[in-house]
Scaffold this active site. Structure first.
Site, PDB file in Angstrom:
ATOM      1  N   TYR A 142      67.596  16.887  88.192  1.00  0.00           N
ATOM      2  CA  TYR A 142      65.973  17.521  88.657  1.00  0.00           C
ATOM      3  C   TYR A 142      66.062  17.325  89.957  1.00  0.00           C
ATOM      4  O   TYR A 142      65.706  18.403  90.732  1.00  0.00           O
ATOM      5  CB  TYR A 142      65.118  15.948  88.149  1.00  0.00           C
ATOM      6  CG  TYR A 142      63.923  16.632  88.580  1.00  0.00           C
ATOM      7  CD1 TYR A 142      62.873  17.638  88.073  1.00  0.00           C
ATOM      8  CD2 TYR A 142      63.004  15.425  89.138  1.00  0.00           C
ATOM      9  CE1 TYR A 142      61.617  18.031  88.734  1.00  0.00           C
ATOM     10  CE2 TYR A 142      62.212  15.966  90.433  1.00  0.00           C
ATOM     11  CZ  TYR A 142      61.574  16.688  89.543  1.00  0.00           C
ATOM     12  OH  TYR A 142      59.887  17.086  89.719  1.00  0.00           O
ATOM     13  N   ARG A 202      54.013   2.598  93.260  1.00  0.00           N
ATOM     14  CA  ARG A 202      53.988   4.022  93.360  1.00  0.00           C
ATOM     15  C   ARG A 202      52.527   4.166  94.225  1.00  0.00           C
ATOM     16  O   ARG A 202      51.770   3.579  94.044  1.00  0.00           O
ATOM     17  CB  ARG A 202      54.068   4.553  91.787  1.00  0.00           C
ATOM     18  CG  ARG A 202      54.928   4.175  91.352  1.00  0.00           C
ATOM     19  CD  ARG A 202      56.150   5.591  91.898  1.00  0.00           C
ATOM     20  NE  ARG A 202      57.011   5.260  91.180  1.00  0.00           N
ATOM     21  CZ  ARG A 202      58.517   4.389  91.023  1.00  0.00           C
ATOM     22  NH1 ARG A 202      58.168   3.725  92.190  1.00  0.00           N
ATOM     23  NH2 ARG A 202      58.877   4.434  90.464  1.00  0.00           N
TER      24      ARG A 202
HETATM   25  N1  LIG Z   1      52.965  15.882  88.385  1.00  0.00           N
HETATM   26  C1  LIG Z   1      53.790  15.468  89.323  1.00  0.00           C
HETATM   27  O1  LIG Z   1      53.600  14.435  90.085  1.00  0.00           O
HETATM   28  C2  LIG Z   1      54.701  16.276  90.295  1.00  0.00           C
HETATM   29  C3  LIG Z   1      55.030  15.451  91.569  1.00  0.00           C
HETATM   30  C4  LIG Z   1      56.352  16.092  92.239  1.00  0.00           C
HETATM   31  C5  LIG Z   1      56.640  17.380  91.757  1.00  0.00           C
HETATM   32  N2  LIG Z   1      55.843  18.481  91.709  1.00  0.00           N
HETATM   33  C6  LIG Z   1      56.577  19.719  90.541  1.00  0.00           C
HETATM   34  O2  LIG Z   1      54.943  20.761  90.756  1.00  0.00           O
HETATM   35  C7  LIG Z   1      55.213  21.060  89.446  1.00  0.00           C
HETATM   36  C8  LIG Z   1      55.063  21.766  88.913  1.00  0.00           C
HETATM   37  O3  LIG Z   1      54.932  20.169  87.920  1.00  0.00           O
HETATM   38  P1  LIG Z   1      53.861  19.302  86.423  1.00  0.00           P
HETATM   39  O4  LIG Z   1      53.588  18.608  86.753  1.00  0.00           O
HETATM   40  O5  LIG Z   1      52.494  20.390  86.346  1.00  0.00           O
HETATM   41  O6  LIG Z   1      54.378  20.218  85.849  1.00  0.00           O
HETATM   42  P2  LIG Z   1      54.663  20.584  84.092  1.00  0.00           P
HETATM   43  O7  LIG Z   1      55.675  19.981  83.514  1.00  0.00           O
HETATM   44  O8  LIG Z   1      53.370  20.911  83.030  1.00  0.00           O
HETATM   45  O9  LIG Z   1      54.770  21.994  84.159  1.00  0.00           O
HETATM   46  C9  LIG Z   1      55.985  22.879  84.248  1.00  0.00           C
HETATM   47  C10 LIG Z   1      55.411  24.128  84.254  1.00  0.00           C
HETATM   48  O10 LIG Z   1      56.732  25.286  84.110  1.00  0.00           O
HETATM   49  C11 LIG Z   1      57.185  25.565  83.201  1.00  0.00           C
HETATM   50  N3  LIG Z   1      58.671  25.561  82.924  1.00  0.00           N
HETATM   51  C12 LIG Z   1      59.635  25.128  83.314  1.00  0.00           C
HETATM   52  N4  LIG Z   1      60.954  25.518  82.782  1.00  0.00           N
HETATM   53  C13 LIG Z   1      60.452  26.786  82.989  1.00  0.00           C
HETATM   54  C14 LIG Z   1      61.024  28.133  82.891  1.00  0.00           C
HETATM   55  N5  LIG Z   1      62.511  27.990  82.719  1.00  0.00           N
HETATM   56  N6  LIG Z   1      60.535  29.019  83.627  1.00  0.00           N
HETATM   57  C15 LIG Z   1      59.633  29.470  83.058  1.00  0.00           C
HETATM   58  N7  LIG Z   1      58.917  28.254  83.078  1.00  0.00           N
HETATM   59  C16 LIG Z   1      59.220  26.848  83.174  1.00  0.00           C
HETATM   60  C17 LIG Z   1      57.206  24.818  81.757  1.00  0.00           C
HETATM   61  O11 LIG Z   1      56.337  25.003  80.557  1.00  0.00           O
HETATM   62  C18 LIG Z   1      55.618  24.074  82.321  1.00  0.00           C
HETATM   63  O12 LIG Z   1      53.987  24.597  81.961  1.00  0.00           O
HETATM   64  C19 LIG Z   1      56.847  21.516  89.157  1.00  0.00           C
HETATM   65  O13 LIG Z   1      57.742  22.190  89.587  1.00  0.00           O
HETATM   66  C20 LIG Z   1      57.526  19.630  89.970  1.00  0.00           C
HETATM   67  O14 LIG Z   1      58.490  19.196  89.760  1.00  0.00           O
HETATM   68  C21 LIG Z   1      55.139  17.573  89.649  1.00  0.00           C
END
Ligand SMILES: NC(=O)c1ccc[n+]([C@@H]2O[C@H](COP(=O)([O-])OP(=O)(O)OC[C@H]3O[C@@H](n4cnc5c(N)ncnc54)[C@H](O)[C@@H]3O)[C@@H](O)[C@H]2O)c1
Length: 313
Positions: free
Chosen positions: A146, A212
């Protein structure tokens, strides 16, 4: 109104679904792309009646062509249980997803925003973390798929910008929470709330003194939308997070207080590479986006608890 066509990858996920909703509310046409690995149609079902909302089942590791003005690239599993489930797929999603979306943005001369992460700072030696800090990341550990995937995606974004003049934006997201988090993804806020609502023991890893910062999803979405609206000379990366710092014990006690739960706290060993402390320096976001988080942890938790209470019934 300035009506735009906007692609949101990972749009059926936790943050993506809130972003789709916000962009639609502003009168845009939204194409939500997702492979439903961690996301769900339940997160966006309420948007399906909107004629300006379109759902596309697709995996970002494969090229995708559509005519849009802006791309928000969020597709990537975000919690350790999910991104470690198939580590190779996680890296592919970050790296090939970035290449595919950058290629699309290049052809269309569209703006593309990368949802990066505070994980690029690893287990930091600098507190709080400014964007200029290069991080302390283990390249061969269980979180590397990741962390390094997201770092490589940032590199790709910067290289497409320098080499091809692609209109890029990088946002480094710190811990975000809110309604529609996946209850099974093992993230601390959802874990504590679900355990408290079910009356189960609340699991604290380590001694609970690690800290955090927690950002409510609406604040996060506001920062992303503001970032996209900046002029092309500002690429970021820019941190978005809530600088308020809480120990795991403080969070657990707040959740117990707000749910009125009688759950007990139990302590388990810390997983490897788990950072002791992480807190954003948001000076740049304040200056460039005129943004800072508005929602207090207690208020955000109340809304999140309400959501989990509903789905657990
Ligand atoms: N939630 C947090 O605290 C946080 C912190 C830092 C970064 N992020 C980033 O924000 C983004 C969204 O995170 P989230 O918390 O909503 O997570 P989440 O897992 O709910 O959302 C990720 C989405 O991407 C989709 N996905 C995964 N692999 C895929 C692929 N190969 N093709 C198409 N779709 C795909 C999943 O089905 C999901 O709907 C991510 O990129 C994550 O790394 C989130």
């Amino acid at each position: 109104m300035n009506h735009k066509k906007i692609l949101v990858t990972g749009g059926a996920g936790f943050i993506g679904s809130h972003l789709c909703e916000r962009l639609l509310n502003e009168g845009n046409e939204v194409l939500c792309l997702d492979n439903y690995f961690t996301g769900s149609k339940d997160n966006i079902v309420h948007l399906l009646d909107n004629p300006y909302f379109e759902l596309i089942r697709h995996d970002v590791v494969h090229p995708f062509h559509v005519d849009v003005d802006e791309i928000y690239n969020l597709a990537c599993p975000a919690s350790p249980v999910h991104y470690q489930y198939n580590a190779i797929k996680t890296i592919k999603t970050s790296v090939m997803g970035a290449i595919n979306m950058l290629g699309l943005a290049k052809r269309l001369k569209a703006k593309v925003l990368q949802a990066s992460t505070s994980e690029v700072y690893g287990d930091p030696h600098v507190h709080p973390q400014p964007e200029s800090y290069w991080g302390n990341v283990n390249p061969i550990g269980i979180r590397s798929c990741y962390d390094e995937g997201k770092r490589c995606a940032e590199t790709l974004f910067m290289d497409y910008y320098r080499q091809n003049g692609v209109r890029i934006k990088i946002v480094r997201i710190f811990n975000t929470y809110g309604p529609r988090m996946n209850p099974e993804d093992g993230r601390v806020v959802s874990n504590f709330i679900v355990q408290a609502l079910k009356g189960e023991d609340i699991t604290i890893y380590g001694d609970g003194t690690q800290t955090r910062s927690f950002q409510y999803v609406d604040d996060m979405v506001e920062a992303m939308v503001r970032m996209m609206a900046t002029d092309d000379s500002f690429t970021g990366p820019v941190n978005t997070g809530n600088p308020g710092e809480f120990t795991m014990l403080e969070l657990a006690n707040l959740v117990l207080d707000l749910t009125g739960s009688k759950s007990k706290l139990i302590f388990m060993p810390l997983p490897s590479d788990d950072p002791r402390q992480r807190r954003p320096d948001i000076t740049l976001a304040k200056e460039k986006l005129n943004w800072e988080p508005k929602i207090q942890l207690r208020d955000g938790l109340v809304k999140t608890i309400e959501y989990f209470d509903k789905i657990l019934k």
